[in-house]
Design a protein around this motif. Structure first.
Motif, PDB file in Angstrom:
ATOM      1  N   LEU A   1      86.533  64.139 -17.606  1.00 57.54           N
ATOM      2  CA  LEU A   1      85.973  64.942 -18.701  1.00 57.54           C
ATOM      3  C   LEU A   1      84.548  64.353 -19.057  1.00 57.54           C
ATOM      4  CD1 LEU A   1      86.235  67.737 -20.032  1.00 57.54           C
ATOM      5  CD2 LEU A   1      87.197  66.385 -21.866  1.00 57.54           C
ATOM      6  N   ASP A   2      84.386  63.082 -19.079  1.00 50.86           N
ATOM      7  CA  ASP A   2      83.127  62.406 -19.742  1.00 50.86           C
ATOM      8  C   ASP A   2      82.088  62.853 -18.674  1.00 50.86           C
ATOM      9  OD1 ASP A   2      81.494  61.016 -21.659  1.00 50.86           O
ATOM     10  OD2 ASP A   2      81.718  59.533 -20.137  1.00 50.86           O
ATOM     11  N   HIS A   3      82.518  62.450 -17.440  1.00 55.20           N
ATOM     12  CA  HIS A   3      81.555  62.639 -16.415  1.00 55.20           C
ATOM     13  C   HIS A   3      81.003  64.086 -16.293  1.00 55.20           C
ATOM     14  CE1 HIS A   3      81.716  58.509 -14.731  1.00 55.20           C
ATOM     15  NE2 HIS A   3      83.020  58.758 -14.503  1.00 55.20           N
ATOM     16  N   GLU A   4      81.949  64.957 -16.383  1.00 56.14           N
ATOM     17  CA  GLU A   4      81.582  66.546 -16.230  1.00 56.14           C
ATOM     18  C   GLU A   4      80.615  66.942 -17.581  1.00 56.14           C
ATOM     19  OE1 GLU A   4      84.576  70.207 -16.649  1.00 56.14           O
ATOM     20  OE2 GLU A   4      85.191  68.541 -15.431  1.00 56.14           O
ATOM     21  N   LEU A   5      80.978  66.474 -18.773  1.00 59.87           N
ATOM     22  CA  LEU A   5      80.060  66.944 -19.703  1.00 59.87           C
ATOM     23  C   LEU A   5      78.862  66.302 -20.199  1.00 59.87           C
ATOM     24  CD1 LEU A   5      83.087  67.606 -22.537  1.00 59.87           C
ATOM     25  CD2 LEU A   5      81.965  69.237 -20.817  1.00 59.87           C
ATOM     26  N   ALA A   6      78.770  65.063 -19.412  1.00 61.36           N
ATOM     27  CA  ALA A   6      77.409  64.359 -19.726  1.00 61.36           C
ATOM     28  C   ALA A   6      76.153  65.138 -19.369  1.00 61.36           C
ATOM     29  CB  ALA A   6      77.517  62.971 -18.944  1.00 61.36           C
ATOM     30  N   HIS A   7      76.474  66.197 -18.176  1.00 63.16           N
ATOM     31  CA  HIS A   7      75.267  66.883 -18.237  1.00 63.16           C
ATOM     32  C   HIS A   7      74.789  67.737 -19.130  1.00 63.16           C
ATOM     33  CE1 HIS A   7      72.662  69.692 -15.533  1.00 63.16           C
ATOM     34  NE2 HIS A   7      73.435  70.484 -15.951  1.00 63.16           N
ATOM     35  N   PHE A   8      75.682  67.938 -20.270  1.00 63.81           N
ATOM     36  CA  PHE A   8      75.326  68.686 -21.376  1.00 63.81           C
ATOM     37  C   PHE A   8      75.311  67.839 -22.595  1.00 63.81           C
ATOM     38  CE2 PHE A   8      77.804  71.425 -18.538  1.00 63.81           C
ATOM     39  CZ  PHE A   8      76.959  72.489 -18.118  1.00 63.81           C
ATOM     40  N   ASP A   9      74.934  66.635 -22.577  1.00 60.33           N
ATOM     41  CA  ASP A   9      74.734  65.602 -23.547  1.00 60.33           C
ATOM     42  C   ASP A   9      76.096  65.600 -24.407  1.00 60.33           C
ATOM     43  OD1 ASP A   9      72.274  64.941 -22.702  1.00 60.33           O
ATOM     44  OD2 ASP A   9      71.453  66.582 -23.772  1.00 60.33           O
ATOM     45  N   VAL A  10      77.230  65.897 -24.059  1.00 66.38           N
ATOM     46  CA  VAL A  10      78.562  65.812 -24.630  1.00 66.38           C
ATOM     47  C   VAL A  10      79.207  64.652 -24.122  1.00 66.38           C
ATOM     48  CG1 VAL A  10      80.597  67.042 -25.136  1.00 66.38           C
ATOM     49  CG2 VAL A  10      78.520  68.365 -24.996  1.00 66.38           C
ATOM     50  N   ARG A  11      79.831  63.840 -25.036  1.00 64.64           N
ATOM     51  CA  ARG A  11      80.529  62.853 -24.589  1.00 64.64           C
ATOM     52  C   ARG A  11      82.031  62.836 -24.936  1.00 64.64           C
ATOM     53  NH1 ARG A  11      78.326  58.491 -28.384  1.00 64.64           N
ATOM     54  NH2 ARG A  11      77.558  60.286 -29.557  1.00 64.64           N
ATOM     55  N   ALA A  12      82.657  62.204 -24.073  1.00 58.44           N
ATOM     56  CA  ALA A  12      84.550  62.225 -24.443  1.00 58.44           C
ATOM     57  C   ALA A  12      84.949  60.740 -24.279  1.00 58.44           C
ATOM     58  CB  ALA A  12      85.099  62.887 -23.150  1.00 58.44           C
ATOM     59  N   ARG A  13      85.732  60.344 -25.099  1.00 56.39           N
ATOM     60  CA  ARG A  13      85.860  58.834 -25.445  1.00 56.39           C
ATOM     61  C   ARG A  13      87.639  58.724 -25.775  1.00 56.39           C
ATOM     62  NH1 ARG A  13      81.808  58.676 -23.509  1.00 56.39           N
ATOM     63  NH2 ARG A  13      79.793  57.701 -24.241  1.00 56.39           N
ATOM     64  N   LEU A  14      87.759  57.551 -25.442  1.00 58.61           N
ATOM     65  CA  LEU A  14      89.299  57.558 -25.820  1.00 58.61           C
ATOM     66  C   LEU A  14      89.493  56.103 -26.764  1.00 58.61           C
ATOM     67  CD1 LEU A  14      90.614  56.849 -21.891  1.00 58.61           C
ATOM     68  CD2 LEU A  14      91.299  58.532 -23.400  1.00 58.61           C
ATOM     69  N   VAL A  15      90.561  56.430 -27.504  1.00 65.40           N
ATOM     70  CA  VAL A  15      90.949  55.384 -28.514  1.00 65.40           C
ATOM     71  C   VAL A  15      92.520  55.153 -28.283  1.00 65.40           C
ATOM     72  CG1 VAL A  15      91.362  55.042 -30.787  1.00 65.40           C
ATOM     73  CG2 VAL A  15      89.076  55.861 -30.405  1.00 65.40           C
ATOM     74  N   GLU A  16      92.730  53.834 -28.077  1.00 64.06           N
ATOM     75  CA  GLU A  16      94.108  53.410 -27.554  1.00 64.06           C
ATOM     76  C   GLU A  16      94.808  52.586 -28.579  1.00 64.06           C
ATOM     77  OE1 GLU A  16      92.393  53.094 -22.932  1.00 64.06           O
ATOM     78  OE2 GLU A  16      91.955  51.545 -24.450  1.00 64.06           O
ATOM     79  N   PRO A  17      95.573  53.280 -29.613  1.00 66.27           N
ATOM     80  CA  PRO A  17      96.092  52.489 -30.788  1.00 66.27           C
ATOM     81  C   PRO A  17      97.359  51.669 -30.026  1.00 66.27           C
ATOM     82  CG  PRO A  17      95.760  54.563 -31.242  1.00 66.27           C
ATOM     83  CD  PRO A  17      95.552  54.505 -29.724  1.00 66.27           C
ATOM     84  N   GLY A  18      97.598  50.348 -30.540  1.00 64.83           N
ATOM     85  CA  GLY A  18      98.659  49.700 -30.445  1.00 64.83           C
ATOM     86  C   GLY A  18      99.820  50.237 -31.212  1.00 64.83           C
ATOM     87  N   TYR A  19     100.728  49.178 -31.082  1.00 63.70           N
ATOM     88  CA  TYR A  19     102.081  49.531 -31.821  1.00 63.70           C
ATOM     89  C   TYR A  19     102.065  49.548 -33.380  1.00 63.70           C
ATOM     90  CZ  TYR A  19     107.057  49.241 -33.376  1.00 63.70           C
ATOM     91  OH  TYR A  19     107.986  49.556 -33.988  1.00 63.70           O
ATOM     92  N   ALA A  20     102.247  50.580 -34.382  1.00 62.29           N
ATOM     93  CA  ALA A  20     102.381  50.434 -35.710  1.00 62.29           C
ATOM     94  C   ALA A  20     103.746  50.840 -35.994  1.00 62.29           C
ATOM     95  CB  ALA A  20     101.410  51.480 -36.125  1.00 62.29           C
ATOM     96  N   PRO A  21     104.312  49.868 -36.569  1.00 61.63           N
ATOM     97  CA  PRO A  21     105.675  50.142 -37.145  1.00 61.63           C
ATOM     98  C   PRO A  21     105.824  51.223 -38.136  1.00 61.63           C
ATOM     99  CG  PRO A  21     105.493  47.814 -37.098  1.00 61.63           C
ATOM    100  CD  PRO A  21     104.047  48.691 -36.747  1.00 61.63           C
ATOM    101  N   THR A  22     104.641  51.518 -38.857  1.00 65.18           N
ATOM    102  CA  THR A  22     104.745  52.413 -40.062  1.00 65.18           C
ATOM    103  C   THR A  22     104.496  54.042 -39.544  1.00 65.18           C
ATOM    104  OG1 THR A  22     102.315  52.312 -40.091  1.00 65.18           O
ATOM    105  CG2 THR A  22     103.587  50.780 -41.638  1.00 65.18           C
ATOM    106  N   THR A  23     104.246  54.162 -38.250  1.00 63.23           N
ATOM    107  CA  THR A  23     104.089  55.481 -37.713  1.00 63.23           C
ATOM    108  C   THR A  23     105.525  56.082 -37.367  1.00 63.23           C
ATOM    109  OG1 THR A  23     104.046  54.948 -35.474  1.00 63.23           O
ATOM    110  CG2 THR A  23     101.803  55.183 -36.791  1.00 63.23           C
ATOM    111  N   ARG A  24     105.606  57.423 -37.502  1.00 63.61           N
ATOM    112  CA  ARG A  24     106.886  58.023 -37.141  1.00 63.61           C
ATOM    113  C   ARG A  24     107.393  57.919 -35.675  1.00 63.61           C
ATOM    114  NH1 ARG A  24     106.740  63.520 -40.893  1.00 63.61           N
ATOM    115  NH2 ARG A  24     104.774  63.514 -39.663  1.00 63.61           N
TER     116      ARG A  24
END
Length: 249
Positions: free
Chosen positions: A154-177
């Protein structure tokens, strides 16, 4: 002021993201399935909207109500832990409906306005299981891996329109459900044949060497939104950063 729309803000990472961007002076559109349950403090820069990412009419209504969106963060997700062979296909489909197809549907709903303005950022929140596969989470891992490939394309596809796509990759959080969001008892998904294999894994979940805090994820989203280097992946939390570094070696 810029506007960020965040899905899944009732608790955990999404809740902290909303707080973080509010503190930074942004307009925040916080979405969740049950807005009455929110613990976000009232603010003139905050709008809370109902949203179920598995329902097209709910998505359309929320995006229309939000108005112009500068940043979309697809954070809503559910987890399922258990032996794959014991996981009902109905539950696997439910995981994909939220974690994969829900993300894609949100992107389709928001991309047109970003394309027309030639400006916008989409941040898709996945997981550190995409960096190193975790046992007893095959369906969840697959749903998140799909979004990794999707976002890169998607990032490659949208770059033509100056729109960016990014990934955030969280680790393990015991406090989440996490698995509790699946409305299944983990014990039901661990057949007797897997008991000996699963026991030390669950012990590791209870006492992880490294963990991720909600603030780590909020800060990673902030970094992804403001990065101009073209970087795609943003691991969040000490464990995810360690896995990301090991994978690149």
């Amino acid at each position: 002021m810029q506007t960020i729309m965040i899905t899944g803000t009732s608790s955990g990472y999404g809740l902290e993201m909303a707080r973080h961007f509010l503190d930074k002076g942004w307009n925040v559109v916080a979405t969740m399935r049950r807005p009455d349950d929110t613990i976000l403090p009232a603010s003139r820069d905050l709008r809370i909207l109902p949203l179920d990412v598995t329902k097209e009419d709910s998505i359309a209504a929320a995006v229309a109500a939000a108005g112009p969106i500068d940043v979309l963060v697809n954070n809503a997700g559910i987890g399922v832990v258990g032996a794959f062979e014991a996981t009902p296909m109905a539950q696997i489909r439910r995981v994909f409906d939220t974690n994969t197809f829900g993300v894609m549907a949100m992107c389709q709903a928001v991309i047109p306005q970003m394309r027309e303005r030639r400006s916008g950022i989409i941040v898709n929140v996945t997981s550190s299981v995409t960096l190193a596969a975790m046992p007893l989470a095959a369906a969840y891992t697959a749903s998140k891996q799909a979004i990794e490939g999707f976002t890169g394309s998607l990032d490659h596809e949208l770059a033509h329109f100056d729109v960016r796509a990014r990934l955030v990759e969280p680790g393990y959080a015991p406090t989440t459900r996490f698995a509790q969001n699946a409305d299944l008892n983990v014990e039901d998904l661990i057949p007797p044949a897997y008991a000996g294999f699963a026991a030390p894994i669950f012990e590791g979940f209870a006492k992880p060497a490294l963990t991720t805090k909600e603030t780590d994820v909020a800060e990673a989203v902030w970094a992804a939104v403001h990065d101009t280097s073209g970087r795609l992946q943003f691991p969040a939390g000490a464990d995810a950063v360690s896995l990301f570094a090991a994978r690149r070696c």
